[in-house]
Design a protein around this motif. Sequence first.
Motif, PDB file in Angstrom:
ATOM      1  N   ALA A  66      20.793   0.505 -17.039  1.00 57.82           N
ATOM      2  CA  ALA A  66      21.441   0.831 -18.307  1.00 57.82           C
ATOM      3  C   ALA A  66      22.105  -0.411 -18.869  1.00 57.82           C
ATOM      4  O   ALA A  66      22.443  -1.331 -18.122  1.00 57.82           O
ATOM      5  N   ALA A  67      22.296  -0.432 -20.187  1.00 56.08           N
ATOM      6  CA  ALA A  67      22.975  -1.546 -20.840  1.00 56.08           C
ATOM      7  C   ALA A  67      23.778  -1.037 -22.021  1.00 56.08           C
ATOM      8  O   ALA A  67      23.487   0.033 -22.578  1.00 56.08           O
ATOM      9  N   ILE A  68      24.766  -1.837 -22.400  1.00 51.10           N
ATOM     10  CA  ILE A  68      25.637  -1.465 -23.518  1.00 51.10           C
ATOM     11  C   ILE A  68      25.990  -2.716 -24.300  1.00 51.10           C
ATOM     12  O   ILE A  68      26.203  -3.780 -23.714  1.00 51.10           O
TER      13      ILE A  68
ATOM     14  N   MET B 147      27.102   8.402 -12.855  1.00 49.02           N
ATOM     15  CA  MET B 147      25.807   8.832 -12.345  1.00 49.02           C
ATOM     16  C   MET B 147      25.915  10.273 -11.870  1.00 49.02           C
ATOM     17  O   MET B 147      26.680  10.571 -10.945  1.00 49.02           O
ATOM     18  N   ASN B 148      25.167  11.140 -12.508  1.00 48.11           N
ATOM     19  CA  ASN B 148      25.149  12.554 -12.153  1.00 48.11           C
ATOM     20  C   ASN B 148      23.761  12.950 -11.640  1.00 48.11           C
ATOM     21  O   ASN B 148      22.783  12.223 -11.836  1.00 48.11           O
TER      22      ASN B 148
ATOM     23  N   ARG C 249      20.764  11.443 -17.042  1.00 55.34           N
ATOM     24  CA  ARG C 249      21.572  11.615 -15.826  1.00 55.34           C
ATOM     25  C   ARG C 249      22.719  10.628 -15.746  1.00 55.34           C
ATOM     26  O   ARG C 249      23.777  10.944 -15.200  1.00 55.34           O
ATOM     27  N   PHE C 250      22.509   9.411 -16.236  1.00 60.22           N
ATOM     28  CA  PHE C 250      23.512   8.345 -16.143  1.00 60.22           C
ATOM     29  C   PHE C 250      24.092   8.061 -17.523  1.00 60.22           C
ATOM     30  O   PHE C 250      23.404   8.191 -18.545  1.00 60.22           O
ATOM     31  N   THR C 251      25.357   7.641 -17.540  1.00 59.35           N
ATOM     32  CA  THR C 251      26.004   7.251 -18.785  1.00 59.35           C
ATOM     33  C   THR C 251      26.748   5.944 -18.581  1.00 59.35           C
ATOM     34  O   THR C 251      27.575   5.830 -17.669  1.00 59.35           O
TER      35      THR C 251
END
Length: 124
Positions: A49-51, A83-84, A67-69
């Motif tokens: 992931a990236a932001i 992470m879910n 699933r992930f944020t």
Amino acid sequence: QVQLVESGGGLVQAGGSLRLSCVVAGRTFRMYGMGWFRQAPGKEREFVAAISWSGGSTYYSDSAKGRFTISRDNAKNTVYLQMNSLKVEDTAVYYCAADRTGRGSGSPASYVYWGQGTQVTVSS
């Protein structure tokens, strides 16, 4: 010099959740895009992931989507990865990294600073 320190890894059962944190030492944190990558034994490092610098844009791998944020708190110089619904195949060392362009990217080559990593192990 920019230093990144990850925390929050550990052992969790499949279906569980973890929140990783990455604290960045340095006053220029808000200028960097930030990313999370992972590397499992015997495999290449892969994008998670990236932001962007403002938090206005986020990007996810197909395996992380839904699933992930990823999020960031520029006042705390910290980026997070929630992470879910974790799966056994999420087991890896997770690394955070800083991208000087500020955009965030899925390519490891865009990142100039890396943390030491935190181990995430998901058991069945």
